[in-house]
Design a protein around this motif. Structure first.
Motif, PDB file in Angstrom:
ATOM      1  N   CYS A   1       9.000 -52.840  55.958  1.00 37.85           N
ATOM      2  CA  CYS A   1       8.838 -53.037  57.395  1.00 37.85           C
ATOM      3  C   CYS A   1       7.547 -52.322  57.799  1.00 37.85           C
ATOM      4  CB  CYS A   1      10.042 -52.483  58.147  1.00 37.85           C
ATOM      5  SG  CYS A   1      10.216 -53.183  59.794  1.00 37.85           S
ATOM      6  N   VAL A   2       6.627 -53.079  58.353  1.00 38.43           N
ATOM      7  CA  VAL A   2       5.294 -52.585  58.690  1.00 38.43           C
ATOM      8  C   VAL A   2       5.023 -52.817  60.168  1.00 38.43           C
ATOM      9  CG1 VAL A   2       2.821 -52.846  58.186  1.00 38.43           C
ATOM     10  CG2 VAL A   2       4.479 -53.143  56.367  1.00 38.43           C
ATOM     11  N   ALA A   3       4.392 -51.837  60.807  1.00 39.99           N
ATOM     12  CA  ALA A   3       3.976 -51.964  62.202  1.00 39.99           C
ATOM     13  C   ALA A   3       2.464 -52.126  62.251  1.00 39.99           C
ATOM     14  CB  ALA A   3       4.390 -50.728  62.988  1.00 39.99           C
ATOM     15  N   SER A   4       2.007 -52.906  63.222  1.00 31.66           N
ATOM     16  CA  SER A   4       0.578 -53.160  63.370  1.00 31.66           C
ATOM     17  C   SER A   4       0.227 -53.258  64.852  1.00 31.66           C
ATOM     18  CB  SER A   4       0.205 -54.476  62.673  1.00 31.66           C
ATOM     19  OG  SER A   4      -1.125 -54.848  62.965  1.00 31.66           O
TER      20      SER A   4
ATOM     21  N   TYR B   1       1.003 -49.368  59.811  1.00 32.06           N
ATOM     22  CA  TYR B   1       1.819 -48.179  59.574  1.00 32.06           C
ATOM     23  C   TYR B   1       3.104 -48.605  58.895  1.00 32.06           C
ATOM     24  CZ  TYR B   1       4.734 -44.113  60.609  1.00 32.06           C
ATOM     25  OH  TYR B   1       5.564 -43.030  60.506  1.00 32.06           O
ATOM     26  N   ASP B   2       3.369 -48.034  57.719  1.00 35.34           N
ATOM     27  CA  ASP B   2       4.579 -48.362  56.967  1.00 35.34           C
ATOM     28  C   ASP B   2       5.775 -47.602  57.522  1.00 35.34           C
ATOM     29  OD1 ASP B   2       3.309 -50.055  55.126  1.00 35.34           O
ATOM     30  OD2 ASP B   2       2.742 -48.371  53.847  1.00 35.34           O
ATOM     31  N   ILE B   3       6.815 -48.332  57.848  1.00 34.63           N
ATOM     32  CA  ILE B   3       8.079 -47.721  58.243  1.00 34.63           C
ATOM     33  C   ILE B   3       8.996 -47.658  57.015  1.00 34.63           C
ATOM     34  CG2 ILE B   3      10.117 -47.973  59.722  1.00 34.63           C
ATOM     35  CD1 ILE B   3       8.129 -49.448  61.696  1.00 34.63           C
ATOM     36  N   ILE B   4       9.033 -48.751  56.272  1.00 35.18           N
ATOM     37  CA  ILE B   4       9.760 -48.851  55.000  1.00 35.18           C
ATOM     38  C   ILE B   4       8.832 -49.541  54.007  1.00 35.18           C
ATOM     39  CG2 ILE B   4      11.682 -49.998  53.802  1.00 35.18           C
ATOM     40  CD1 ILE B   4      12.765 -47.946  55.468  1.00 35.18           C
ATOM     41  N   LYS B   5       8.757 -49.036  52.787  1.00 28.56           N
ATOM     42  CA  LYS B   5       7.949 -49.685  51.758  1.00 28.56           C
ATOM     43  C   LYS B   5       8.712 -49.618  50.441  1.00 28.56           C
ATOM     44  CE  LYS B   5       3.335 -49.996  49.908  1.00 28.56           C
ATOM     45  NZ  LYS B   5       1.967 -49.504  49.980  1.00 28.56           N
ATOM     46  N   ASN B   6       8.926 -50.770  49.829  1.00 26.14           N
ATOM     47  CA  ASN B   6       9.684 -50.873  48.578  1.00 26.14           C
ATOM     48  C   ASN B   6      11.065 -50.227  48.699  1.00 26.14           C
ATOM     49  OD1 ASN B   6       7.485 -52.152  47.273  1.00 26.14           O
ATOM     50  ND2 ASN B   6       6.561 -50.155  46.914  1.00 26.14           N
TER      51      ASN B   6
ATOM     52  N   LYS C   1       9.351 -44.448  54.945  1.00 22.69           N
ATOM     53  CA  LYS C   1       8.060 -43.771  55.071  1.00 22.69           C
ATOM     54  C   LYS C   1       7.936 -43.057  56.411  1.00 22.69           C
ATOM     55  CE  LYS C   1       6.598 -45.105  51.092  1.00 22.69           C
ATOM     56  NZ  LYS C   1       6.425 -44.127  50.026  1.00 22.69           N
ATOM     57  N   ASP C   2       8.690 -43.503  57.393  1.00 22.16           N
ATOM     58  CA  ASP C   2       8.693 -42.873  58.715  1.00 22.16           C
ATOM     59  C   ASP C   2       9.857 -41.879  58.755  1.00 22.16           C
ATOM     60  OD1 ASP C   2       9.719 -42.644  61.579  1.00 22.16           O
ATOM     61  OD2 ASP C   2       7.788 -43.618  61.884  1.00 22.16           O
TER      62      ASP C   2
ATOM     63  N   GLY D   1      16.878 -48.250  62.698  1.00 23.39           N
ATOM     64  CA  GLY D   1      16.144 -47.829  63.884  1.00 23.39           C
ATOM     65  C   GLY D   1      15.118 -46.760  63.549  1.00 23.39           C
ATOM     66  N   PHE D   2      14.246 -46.499  64.507  1.00 22.90           N
ATOM     67  CA  PHE D   2      13.223 -45.463  64.381  1.00 22.90           C
ATOM     68  C   PHE D   2      12.704 -45.151  65.773  1.00 22.90           C
ATOM     69  CE2 PHE D   2      11.424 -49.618  63.638  1.00 22.90           C
ATOM     70  CZ  PHE D   2      10.333 -49.657  64.488  1.00 22.90           C
TER      71      PHE D   2
END
Length: 115
Positions: A30-33, A44-49, A53-54, A71-72
């Motif tokens: 899950c990535v934010a841009s 910004y990586d929230i989840i990677k693989n 990450k957040d 959530g975050f």
């Protein structure tokens, strides 16, 4: 659009619309841009693989395997862009298939050494 204040908790739910009760969802990435068209540069990586990450990321219990809740804390990009776009990749697996991606969880990719 969904409006939320900075540092407020943002809750999301993804669901798989399928009649097979033996399918389940896994959030892989899950990535934010700040823009809707570029999720690599300045993102910004929230989840990677499958790895959080957040530090504010949390998974929440769900009544069914085919519903995923997480959530975050909401944030804003430094460029003062008032909008944040999310792009998430989910994996659909067979429930109880312990060799599937859903059961691997967080996968740390090893870095290659440059010589």
């Amino acid at each position: 659009p969904y409006y939320v204040g900075i540092n407020q908790n943002l809750y999301l739910e993804a669901s798989l619309h399928n009649s097979d009760p033996l399918l389940q969802l896994f959030l892989d990435t899950c990535v934010a841009s700040p823009t809707p068209h570029n999720f690599t540069t300045g993102s910004y990586d929230i989840i990677k693989n499958g790895c959080a990450k957040d530090p504010t990321y949390a998974e929440y219990s769900s009544p069914h395997r085919h519903i995923l809740r997480f959530g975050f804390n909401a944030f804003q990009f430094i460029q003062a862009n008032p909008e944040v776009y999310l792009q998430c990749e989910l994996v659909v697996c067979r429930a109880y298939d312990y060799s599937s991606r859903c059961y691997q969880g967080c996968v740390q990719r090893s870095k290659r050494e440059a010589s």
